[in-house]
Design a protein around this motif. Structure first.
Motif, mmCIF file in Angstrom:
data_model
loop_
_atom_site.group_PDB
_atom_site.id
_atom_site.type_symbol
_atom_site.label_atom_id
_atom_site.label_comp_id
_atom_site.label_asym_id
_atom_site.label_seq_id
_atom_site.Cartn_x
_atom_site.Cartn_y
_atom_site.Cartn_z
ATOM 1 N N TYR A 17 0.898 -0.978 0.663
ATOM 2 C CA TYR A 17 -0.184 -0.044 -0.209
ATOM 3 C C TYR A 17 1.099 1.244 -0.045
ATOM 4 C CZ TYR A 17 0.674 0.049 4.940
ATOM 5 O OH TYR A 17 1.099 -0.372 6.249
ATOM 6 N N GLU A 18 2.396 1.093 0.217
ATOM 7 C CA GLU A 18 2.934 2.246 0.441
ATOM 8 C C GLU A 18 3.435 3.135 -1.146
ATOM 9 O OE1 GLU A 18 5.756 1.083 3.050
ATOM 10 O OE2 GLU A 18 4.790 2.279 4.672
ATOM 11 N N HIS A 21 0.204 4.365 -2.334
ATOM 12 C CA HIS A 21 -0.014 5.825 -1.748
ATOM 13 C C HIS A 21 0.858 6.760 -3.142
ATOM 14 C CE1 HIS A 21 -1.248 4.618 2.147
ATOM 15 N NE2 HIS A 21 -2.490 4.073 1.487
ATOM 16 N N TYR A 24 -0.707 7.679 -5.917
ATOM 17 C CA TYR A 24 -2.017 9.297 -5.726
ATOM 18 C C TYR A 24 -1.808 10.425 -5.056
ATOM 19 C CZ TYR A 24 -5.931 6.022 -5.213
ATOM 20 O OH TYR A 24 -6.651 4.631 -5.391
ATOM 21 N N GLU A 41 -6.258 10.727 2.154
ATOM 22 C CA GLU A 41 -5.484 10.446 3.317
ATOM 23 C C GLU A 41 -7.240 9.354 3.408
ATOM 24 O OE1 GLU A 41 -2.705 9.732 4.420
ATOM 25 O OE2 GLU A 41 -2.331 11.375 2.846
ATOM 26 N N LYS A 44 -6.593 7.045 0.585
ATOM 27 C CA LYS A 44 -5.008 6.180 0.957
ATOM 28 C C LYS A 44 -5.137 4.724 1.722
ATOM 29 C CE LYS A 44 -1.935 9.661 -1.039
ATOM 30 N NZ LYS A 44 -1.021 10.308 -0.705
ATOM 31 N N TRP A 47 -7.315 1.475 0.869
ATOM 32 C CA TRP A 47 -6.368 0.337 0.797
ATOM 33 C C TRP A 47 -5.258 0.147 1.164
ATOM 34 C CZ3 TRP A 47 -7.706 -0.768 -4.255
ATOM 35 C CH2 TRP A 47 -8.075 -0.326 -5.211
ATOM 36 N N GLU A 48 -4.594 0.296 2.666
ATOM 37 C CA GLU A 48 -4.127 0.325 3.533
ATOM 38 C C GLU A 48 -4.509 -1.065 4.003
ATOM 39 O OE1 GLU A 48 -1.425 1.492 6.947
ATOM 40 O OE2 GLU A 48 -2.367 2.976 5.695
#
Length: 160
Positions: A17-18, A21, A24, A41, A44, A47-48
């Motif tokens: 996920y990082e 991110h 984006y 956020e 994001k 997704w995390e």
């Protein structure tokens, strides 16, 4: 822009996920049938949360038909995973549309057949109710509740 889409879905397949991110823009606007509209956020974090929920499980993402035109693009992606307590196999085919700003994704809209997803994920109940407004509202409320809980657990980590 094409490389950003490839990077995003390759990272998703790795549950990274990082890296997702990093694709984006800070002003990201995400939308799909499950979560509705998520900004910044929250997008994001969604997704995390999804990546974290699939660790140690059978999960895969493939993507194809990546097309770019100016500052917009599209792709088709497929997620294969097992859903819920009944551990039902899901193969969800999603059509993604993107807008780019400063070389990053600033708008990401995912569309898929919610009834078909519900039938796979929930069985007969999903097949019957999956196309109704009632189902969509309940699913969204549940999904946003899970996201709020995930964010609440994440906050102490951010403070330390």
């Amino acid at each position: 822009m094409e490389e950003v889409i490839h990077k995003f879905y390759t990272a998703f397949n790795r549950l990274d996920y990082e890296t997702m991110h990093s694709c984006y823009h800070q002003d990201i606007k995400f939308e799909d049938p499950v979560f509705g509209v998520l900004m910044g956020e929250r997008a994001k974090n969604m997704w995390e949360m999804l990546c974290e929920s699939q660790k140690e499980k059978e999960f895969s993402v493939t993507h194809y038909n990546v097309l770019i035109s100016g500052n917009t693009g599209s792709a088709t992606w497929e997620a294969q995973y097992f859903y819920g307590k009944a551990n039902r196999k899901v193969n969800n085919i999603i059509k993604a549309h993107f807008e780019f700003k400063d070389g990053l994704i600033v708008k990401h809209t995912d569309k898929f057949n919610l009834r078909k997803w519900a039938a796979q994920a929930l069985g007969t109940k999903g097949k019957i109710l999956g196309g109704t407004i009632y189902f969509k509202r309940k699913l969204r409320a549940r999904s946003l509740g899970l996201l709020r809980n995930f964010e609440a657990k994440k906050l102490p980590k951010l403070a330390s």
